[in-house]
Motif scaffolding. Structure first.
Motif, PDB file in Angstrom:
ATOM      1  N   SER A   7       0.831  -1.143  -0.296  1.00 58.54           N
ATOM      2  CA  SER A   7      -0.151   0.056  -0.071  1.00 58.54           C
ATOM      3  C   SER A   7       0.926   1.302   0.006  1.00 58.54           C
ATOM      4  N   ILE A 135      -4.909   8.337  -1.099  1.00 60.23           N
ATOM      5  CA  ILE A 135      -5.169   7.128  -0.198  1.00 60.23           C
ATOM      6  C   ILE A 135      -6.600   6.896  -0.501  1.00 60.23           C
ATOM      7  N   ARG A 136      -7.628   7.669  -0.725  1.00 58.53           N
ATOM      8  CA  ARG A 136      -9.171   7.538  -0.797  1.00 58.53           C
ATOM      9  C   ARG A 136      -9.122   6.903  -2.331  1.00 58.53           C
ATOM     10  N   ILE A 139      -6.062   3.044  -2.129  1.00 56.00           N
ATOM     11  CA  ILE A 139      -5.791   2.141  -1.249  1.00 56.00           C
ATOM     12  C   ILE A 139      -7.092   1.318  -0.963  1.00 56.00           C
ATOM     13  N   PRO A 141     -10.077  -0.337   1.217  1.00 56.08           N
ATOM     14  CA  PRO A 141     -10.656   0.391   2.425  1.00 56.08           C
ATOM     15  C   PRO A 141     -10.170  -0.306   3.470  1.00 56.08           C
ATOM     16  N   ARG A 144      -6.929   1.551   4.700  1.00 54.35           N
ATOM     17  CA  ARG A 144      -6.684   2.898   4.520  1.00 54.35           C
ATOM     18  C   ARG A 144      -6.351   3.465   5.980  1.00 54.35           C
ATOM     19  N   LEU A 148      -3.181   5.714   6.179  1.00 53.33           N
ATOM     20  CA  LEU A 148      -3.473   7.102   6.670  1.00 53.33           C
ATOM     21  C   LEU A 148      -2.393   7.596   7.876  1.00 53.33           C
ATOM     22  N   SER A 209     -13.086   9.957  -3.641  1.00 51.58           N
ATOM     23  CA  SER A 209     -12.539   8.677  -3.679  1.00 51.58           C
ATOM     24  C   SER A 209     -13.162   7.878  -5.017  1.00 51.58           C
ATOM     25  N   LEU A 413     -12.619   8.144   4.844  1.00 49.60           N
ATOM     26  CA  LEU A 413     -11.594   7.134   4.462  1.00 49.60           C
ATOM     27  C   LEU A 413     -12.492   5.838   4.022  1.00 49.60           C
TER      28      LEU A 413
END
Length: 416
Positions: A7, A135-136, A139, A141, A144, A148, A209, A413
């Motif tokens: 990730s 990230i949204r 990555i 869920p 995340r 984060l 996202s 997120l």
């Protein structure tokens, strides 16, 4: 750098390998402004009070305009905001040494400091916003939260490293060449690197996202108590930075070594950056709220020891311990802010925190400068402990009025 290697690699790949060094250098002028203004005004005008007031004036400009710049970035995109703002700020910084060295009245000097603060590009909040947006999008869920936390740890460590290098450069240039050179250098860095950061491909990103549409929450959600307590905590961090730097400057100035303050101030950033980065390895059961309270309390205890210091070696030891408290506390606050940020208001939220730090630093610089001039340097050494108490009080208020994140809805997120 990241808990989950794949990730983390995906995040780095999406941002681009040049992004992280660019974002680091681009935020350096921001870290140099407060120290540079304080050092230059004290050197040219001979008044710690006036130097502190100019730092406060720059903070006032940031308080008035900084969150508006964040809101504009949320609405129009970072490029359209950062490019013109960066060019204006670079021009004002270039003019500042000439204004200070001339016969300009103090009132006009303060007005120029306000404009410098108002136009200061807050790269750190903008960088956090870009990385959260990535990230949204890329990555999964269930990964995340880890990514984060690691990203916020890195960003806070980068901030701490910048606040080592920035004051160090100001102190080095002031000692080796002249105090004006630090401000001139900040102007050049802003012109080149802030502009390059603004034009980086990640500047096109907008919050949202791949698996949820982007709908901007009402502005009133920025006033939720859960978020305001985090802003109050970062304001306390700003108070601490300003009180510590100015009290240290006043203490050293008594022996004619005030221009060394930036060098010694950098000691605090060593442990701060190390623990900020290392906080990514803390277990998940050690919650962000608990980390804020634990490391905020360490900050308060070390600040009390700092208040009793009467020699440079003791001050250095206290500064080293203070750094161990400040870094993880900032990581926790920014991680909490990312979770409590209203939908579509990420840049505004992060800029609120960044502005709170600068405003707190500026106000505390002014107040501490007055205390040092009126009551002496030893009285000024007490004020960082007061600031640390604000940090702890805000953490207690946040913990008492919010639920643990294990049961908190992840607004941005993890889509509902």
């Amino acid at each position: 750098m990241f808990h989950t290697r794949s990730s983390g690699n995906e995040l780095i790949k999406q941002a681009g390998f040049s992004y992280f060094p660019l974002a680091f250098v681009a935020r350096l002028p921001y870290a140099m402004i407060t120290v540079g203004v304080l050092t230059l005004v004290v050197a040219e005008r001979g008044s710690v009070t006036l130097g502190g007031l100019n730092s406060a004036a720059a903070g006032l400009g940031t308080a008035l305009v900084g969150p508006l710049l964040g809101a504009a970035a949320d609405r129009f995109g970072q490029r359209r905001v950062l490019v013109p703002v960066g060019l204006v700020n670079a021009s004002l910084l270039a003019a500042f040494p000439f204004v200070v060295a001339g016969s300009t009245p103090d009132l006009l000097l303060l007005a120029l400091s306000v404009l410098i603060g108002a136009s200061a590009p807050q790269i750190a909040p903008m960088s956090r916003t870009r990385l959260v947006a990535i990230i949204r999008r890329v990555i999964a869920p269930h990964r995340r939260e880890k990514v984060l936390n690691s990203t916020m740890a890195y960003e806070s460590a980068a901030d701490e490293m910048v606040f080592i290098v920035g004051p160090f450069l100001v102190g080095l240039l002031a000692t080796a060449v002249a105090p004006w050179l630090a401000i001139a250098g900040a102007s050049a860095l802003t012109f080149v690197f802030v502009t390059r950061f603004a034009l980086h491909p990640t500047g096109r990103l907008h919050p949202g996202s791949a698996d949820s549409p982007q709908v901007q929450a009402p502005a009133r959600e920025l006033a939720r108590f859960s978020l305001l307590t985090v802003v109050a905590g970062t304001l306390g961090i700003g108070f601490f930075f300003g009180a510590t730097l100015t009290s240290l400057t006043g203490f050293l100035a008594d022996d004619g070594a005030g221009d060394r303050a930036g060098l010694l101030y950098g000691v605090m950033g060593i442990g701060s950056a190390a623990l900020a980065l290392g906080s990514a390895a803390f277990p998940a059961r050690f919650s962000q709220r608990a980390r804020w309270l634990v490391f905020g309390s360490l900050l308060l205890a070390a600040a009390i020891a700092y208040a009793g210091a009467r020699s440079v070696p003791v001050l250095i030891a206290a500064l080293a311990v203070l750094g161990c408290g400040i870094g993880p506390t900032l990581v926790s606050q920014y991680s909490l802010a990312a979770r409590f940020s209203p939908t579509g208001r990420s840049a505004t939220t992060m800029t609120m925190l960044g502005s709170a730090v600068v405003v707190g630093q500026a106000v505390a610089s002014a107040v501490t400068g007055i205390v040092v001039d009126q009551l002496g340097a030893e009285a000024g050494l007490l004020l960082p402990a007061v600031a640390a108490a604000v940090v702890v009080a805000a953490g207690v208020a946040h913990a008492a009025t919010t639920r643990p994140f294990e049961v908190e809805r992840e607004r941005e997120l993890v889509p509902a």
